[in-house]
Design an enzyme around this catalytic site. Structure first.
Site, PDB file in Angstrom:
ATOM      1  N   LYS A  85       0.847  -1.197   0.000  1.00  0.00           N
ATOM      2  CA  LYS A  85       0.000   0.000   0.000  1.00  0.00           C
ATOM      3  C   LYS A  85       0.881   1.245   0.000  1.00  0.00           C
ATOM      4  O   LYS A  85       1.629   1.484   0.949  1.00  0.00           O
ATOM      5  CB  LYS A  85      -0.906   0.028   1.238  1.00  0.00           C
ATOM      6  CG  LYS A  85      -2.001   1.090   1.106  1.00  0.00           C
ATOM      7  CD  LYS A  85      -2.713   1.377   2.403  1.00  0.00           C
ATOM      8  CE  LYS A  85      -2.047   2.447   3.219  1.00  0.00           C
ATOM      9  NZ  LYS A  85      -1.978   3.776   2.575  1.00  0.00           N
TER      10      LYS A  85
ATOM     11  N   GLY B  68       7.309   5.241   7.666  1.00  0.00           N
ATOM     12  CA  GLY B  68       6.347   6.310   7.932  1.00  0.00           C
ATOM     13  C   GLY B  68       6.614   6.937   9.286  1.00  0.00           C
ATOM     14  O   GLY B  68       7.739   6.884   9.791  1.00  0.00           O
TER      15      GLY B  68
ATOM     16  N   THR C  11       2.619   6.012  13.927  1.00  0.00           N
ATOM     17  CA  THR C  11       2.036   4.901  13.151  1.00  0.00           C
ATOM     18  C   THR C  11       2.846   3.631  13.391  1.00  0.00           C
ATOM     19  O   THR C  11       2.278   2.541  13.540  1.00  0.00           O
ATOM     20  CB  THR C  11       2.011   5.226  11.638  1.00  0.00           C
ATOM     21  OG1 THR C  11       1.573   6.567  11.455  1.00  0.00           O
ATOM     22  CG2 THR C  11       1.093   4.299  10.889  1.00  0.00           C
TER      23      THR C  11
ATOM     24  N   GLU D 166      10.852   1.752   9.633  1.00  0.00           N
ATOM     25  CA  GLU D 166      11.722   2.895   9.309  1.00  0.00           C
ATOM     26  C   GLU D 166      10.904   4.143   9.611  1.00  0.00           C
ATOM     27  O   GLU D 166       9.976   4.470   8.871  1.00  0.00           O
ATOM     28  CB  GLU D 166      12.099   2.873   7.816  1.00  0.00           C
ATOM     29  CG  GLU D 166      12.746   1.586   7.331  1.00  0.00           C
ATOM     30  CD  GLU D 166      14.194   1.440   7.760  1.00  0.00           C
ATOM     31  OE1 GLU D 166      14.749   2.419   8.275  1.00  0.00           O
ATOM     32  OE2 GLU D 166      14.746   0.358   7.589  1.00  0.00           O
TER      33      GLU D 166
ATOM     34  N   CYS E 297      13.346  12.071   5.496  1.00  0.00           N
ATOM     35  CA  CYS E 297      13.592  11.659   6.881  1.00  0.00           C
ATOM     36  C   CYS E 297      15.043  11.881   7.274  1.00  0.00           C
ATOM     37  O   CYS E 297      15.364  11.943   8.449  1.00  0.00           O
ATOM     38  CB  CYS E 297      13.204  10.197   7.058  1.00  0.00           C
ATOM     39  SG  CYS E 297      14.055   9.140   5.872  1.00  0.00           S
TER      40      CYS E 297
ATOM     41  N   GLU F 105       9.858  16.375  15.257  1.00  0.00           N
ATOM     42  CA  GLU F 105      10.040  16.292  13.802  1.00  0.00           C
ATOM     43  C   GLU F 105       9.056  17.231  13.108  1.00  0.00           C
ATOM     44  O   GLU F 105       7.851  17.103  13.281  1.00  0.00           O
ATOM     45  CB  GLU F 105       9.822  14.855  13.310  1.00  0.00           C
ATOM     46  CG  GLU F 105      10.168  14.703  11.849  1.00  0.00           C
ATOM     47  CD  GLU F 105       9.835  13.328  11.283  1.00  0.00           C
ATOM     48  OE1 GLU F 105       8.744  12.811  11.582  1.00  0.00           O
ATOM     49  OE2 GLU F 105      10.661  12.793  10.516  1.00  0.00           O
TER      50      GLU F 105
END
Ligand code: NAD
Length: 480
Positions: A174, A227, A231, A249, A283, A384
């Site tokens: 996905k 992500g 999550t 990750e 990231c 972040e």
């Protein structure tokens, strides 16, 4: 309207509930497409296709798997222009960036893992005293799930599915619902390359519905996820009781540490890039910049001057350096952090404002922003932001900057600028991160382990690490 469909068993399908989600173009804020709002039923269908393809695919020779993967890479190369345009339109990133980085990297992912699988070996251990020999089989897991984010859409999507398929698994994948377009285009390329039906299935939709159905599925035995940290924590909680294999990750808040003995010009050019490439939505961007006090004032002046020169513009213009942010909610989130910085007595040295472009007034544009922070303890230095916003502050001693760099909850990457070898070796070993760059940034070699520690995730992908993740080791002991 560009209509995205699910790719299941080699064919394109509407969602089972016939519900659709709007797809926005970040450069002008307009809806330009629809994507399936898939649910459990669609994931079930994708799983069924993957399950029935597994027997044959897992027994397909390495040479044949490799041949098909290289054909997929060639298909991506042949569609470079089309894919780059689709990526730029979907994500807001400059077209030249999609064309020079994102899409070539997606093709490299297939080419690299197509080659790597033919070199992947297992270990054996002989014990002559006991007359035994042990060898380890590395067997594909079965049906695996790959879930990816919006910042590097096709780049990160293929970073997961390429090793999964190379290792003999079948995949339910996905992409982010915010940037589904290039994953959709991949379906046709995959068919043309002759990947057997069902080996790769792509389900579109939200994390709460389609994503949740993937992680909850009892027979999707491994999840590779890239992500946000929240999550990732949710996925870990759902999958732990099912003992799924997990690679996470996640987010980062990476320090960029600059000593006065560095190659100044090189550092300055690279630091502009490591701060604002892809609108700061990588990231690995170095969003906390620490500068040795001896060059702090010079750096501050030069850096701000260079950042002010960056053109914020429409993604299709070749001189655009900063395109549109990915979505309206994301733009609002980033702008909130600029307000927070002001409340925390940060000084906005440049940027800080939304940009309204003529003819694209509703696009999600923001000036690249540099904030001088009074302390490393402020929120803009700890949380972040994932946008074109960096903080700068001076330091005096090596130990002091090391402490500040390591104080973060995150531990993805760090960049170090120094020509002092002793210092570089000492600091690289003490920085609490998964990746350190010295005198460079984001130089990637696909053979190296990639990933973070602390709340930046668990596990490593890249090279044989990814092939290890996507296989189960089975040890066989034979007495002779
Ligand atoms: P996100 O966590 O919101 O979404 C990522 C993916 O997870 C999307 O496909 C989303 O639909 C899906 N998802 C959301 N909820 C889910 C659920 N309950 N179950 C299953 N899937 C679910 O992240 P994002 O906003 O798309 O991406 C930005 C984040 O990604 C940033 O934190 C960034 O640092 C991180 N990131 C990390 C790396 C890395 O390699 N460490 C690389 C790129 C981005």
């Amino acid at each position: 309207m560009d209509i995205v469909k699910n790719y299941i068993n080699g064919d394109f399908h509407n969602p089972s509930n016939n519900e659709w989600i709007n797809n926005y173009n970040p450069s002008d804020g307009k809806v330009y497409g629809k994507i399936p709002n898939s649910n459990k039923k669609d994931v079930q269908k994708a799983h069924k296709a993957a399950k029935s393809a597994f027997q044959k695919w897992s027994k397909t020779s390495l040479e044949e798997r490799s041949r098909i993967m290289i054909k997929i890479a060639e298909g991506i190369d042949a569609n470079l222009d089309r894919l780059a345009k689709a990526e730029s339109k979907d994500n807001g990133k400059p077209l030249w960036l999609a064309k020079s980085v994102d899409i070539p990297r997606a093709s490299s992912n297939f080419r690299f893992f197509g080659n790597a699988i033919t070199q992947f070996a297992s270990e054996s251990h002989e014990n002559v005293g006991d007359n035994t020999i042990n060898y380890t089989l590395r067997q594909p897991i079965g049906v695996v799930g790959c879930i990816s984010p919006w910042n590097l859409p096709l780049y990160l999507f293929t970073w997961k599915i390429a090793p999964a398929i190379a290792a003999g698994n079948c995949v339910v994948a996905k992409p982010s619902e915010i940037t589904p377009m290039t994953a959709y285009c991949l379906g046709e390329i995959i068919n043309d390359a002759g990947l057997p039906k069902g080996v790769l299935n792509i389900v579109h939709g939200t994390g709460e519905s389609a994503g949740q159905a993937i992680i909850e599925h009892p027979d999707i035995k491994a999840i590779s996820f890239t992500g946000g940290t929240a999550t990732g924590a949710h996925i870990a909680k759902i999958t732990a009781p099912m003992f799924k294999k997990l690679s996470l990750e996640l987010g980062g808040k990476n320090p960029n540490i600059i000593f006065d003995d560095c190659d100044y010009d090189d550092m300055l050019t690279t630091t502009v890039r490591s701060s604002f490439a892809n609108q700061g939505q990588i990231c690995l961007c170095g969003s906390r910049i620490f500068i040795e006090d001896t060059i702090y004032e010079q750096f501050k002046t030069d850096f701000v001057e260079r950042v002010k020169e960056l053109k914020v513009g429409h993604p299709s213009e070749s001189d655009t350096k900063v395109g549109a942010l990915v979505s309206k909610p994301h733009l609002e989130k980033v702008m909130q952090y600029i307000d927070i910085a002001k409340e925390e007595n940060g000084t906005i040295l440049c940027g800080g404002n939304q940009v309204v472009l003529k003819n694209y007034e509703n696009g999600y544009y923001l000036e690249p922003t540099v904030i001088e922070v009074p302390t490393d303890e402020c929120r803009v230095n700890k949380e972040e932001i994932f946008g074109p916003v960096v903080t700068i502050m001076p330091f005096t001693k090596e130990n002091e900057v090391l402490t500040m760099a390591n104080k973060s909850d995150y531990g993805l990457s760090a960049t170090l600028w120094t020509n002092n070898l002793k210092r570089a070796i000492k600091m690289t070993s003490q920085l609490q991160v998964g990746i350190v760059w010295v005198n460079t940034w984001m130089m990637r070699d696909l053979r190296t382990p990639f990933g973070g520690i602390k709340t930046s995730g668990i596990g490593r992908e890249g090279g044989f690490e990814a092939l290890r993740f996507f296989t189960e080791p089975k040890n066989v002991c034979i007495k002779y």
